[in-house]
Design an enzyme around this catalytic site. Sequence first.
Site, mmCIF file in Angstrom:
data_model
loop_
_atom_site.group_PDB
_atom_site.id
_atom_site.type_symbol
_atom_site.label_atom_id
_atom_site.label_comp_id
_atom_site.label_asym_id
_atom_site.label_seq_id
_atom_site.Cartn_x
_atom_site.Cartn_y
_atom_site.Cartn_z
ATOM 1 N N ASP A 1 0.822 -1.207 0.000
ATOM 2 C CA ASP A 1 0.000 0.000 0.000
ATOM 3 C C ASP A 1 0.860 1.264 0.000
ATOM 4 O O ASP A 1 1.856 1.357 0.708
ATOM 5 C CB ASP A 1 -0.934 0.050 1.207
ATOM 6 N N HIS B 1 -9.253 1.178 -0.237
ATOM 7 C CA HIS B 1 -9.869 2.497 -0.465
ATOM 8 C C HIS B 1 -10.501 2.692 -1.859
ATOM 9 O O HIS B 1 -10.029 3.510 -2.644
ATOM 10 C CB HIS B 1 -8.874 3.610 -0.187
ATOM 11 N N ASP C 1 -7.477 4.438 6.438
ATOM 12 C CA ASP C 1 -6.275 4.869 5.710
ATOM 13 C C ASP C 1 -5.633 6.040 6.444
ATOM 14 O O ASP C 1 -5.207 7.037 5.838
ATOM 15 C CB ASP C 1 -6.605 5.237 4.259
#
Length: 427
Positions: A152, A232, A305
């Site tokens: 990520d 996301h 996030d």
Amino acid sequence: MDLLLENGLVYQAGQLQKMDLLIKDGKIAAFGHELGMFLSDIKKFDLTGKLVSPGLVDVHVHYREPGFTYKETIKTGSQAAAHGGFTTVCAMANLDPVPDTPDKLAKVIEKNKKDGVVNIKQYAAITEGLKSEKINDLLALKAAGAFAFSNDGSGVQTAGTMYQAMKLAASLDMPLVEHIEDNSLLYGGVMNEGERAHELKLPGMLGLSESSQLARDLILAQKTGVHYHACHLSTKESVELMRLAKSKGINVTCEVAPHHLLLSDEDIPKDDAYFKMNPPLRDKEDKKALLKGLLDGTIDMIATDHAPHSHDEKIGGMCQASFGITGSETAFTLLYTHFVKTGKMSLEQLLDKMSVEPAKAFKISDAGQLLIGKPADIVVFDLNQEYELKEEDYLSKGTNTPFTGEKVYGKTIMTFVNGKCVYQRED
């Protein structure tokens, strides 16, 4: 000392019920009514009018340690999580050094256990240095304690690399968690490509950079059988692709961040770096599709996030600033205020998407539900009193959120991890 949480509205087994909850030796020992009549030498909390929930679970946070401790540390990040009602978080691997070997991973895990005030699961990197070429020794990383594998912050750009990584992860029965972004379609963008970007004279980011790579990954996931989790989601096309994949029985899950549910690019008032995140805030139709997908089960969970940055990295305009927004301390309260209090979703739905569903999807057996014999990971919220989000109240080092100043409901009163109070509101 054993604890008794009395008279709270307890979310347990899918229902909200007024009852007591007994904590003994760090575990949930009993539910019932008027339990205090039968107990002595116990600390009691009268929680009349308060919500008692399973500790929230966040599968997507960035704690910046090692390498970037001026942004956040494991201690401050986990304190922020506890302040927001989270008792289990999953920390990403974009660190320095990157946890891409068993030794590097073990050091991060040890530090998480030493400094974290909540339960921290640690991702290991899919590839060496988060590049798109050499796949790490995933078997050794699993043995060293990896929670799952993710790059990520950097999408895996090469389909062949992703395919081989998926095959390896599937053979190890480990989730592969992906930041979906095709770098060749970014064109130096800093916010969503659209009318608002043109008005602000800022370079736009195509939603196609997300949806095209997601389409690639879903086909690869179908072929390999891996548990593939998309980070996301931000576009309506991504929601449709995920809906199609699930209808075909592909082993996929996905998340949406609070800011993508709450804001669109039309809400960006000026060239303000506090509104710069990746993926960017999309348009109103995307925002509507994300909420619809969350409510109909296409999107499995909410994940913050949480991406703290220093003040210096967020001053000036979007073209110079870092991507990222904090979320641990604001997620529940914002979503409760904007969606539950307005009738767009039920309290039960919100709690499921922030506790039950993430734990279920990632097979975190000791989190997400209040069950007798399980660790007493519990959060208490005040749903009735309005308060203002203020920078001075944040426990994270990062204050990079545009939500500061909002009036909200759902303040965290106490957070317990293994029966220990790790956060308590100061009146």
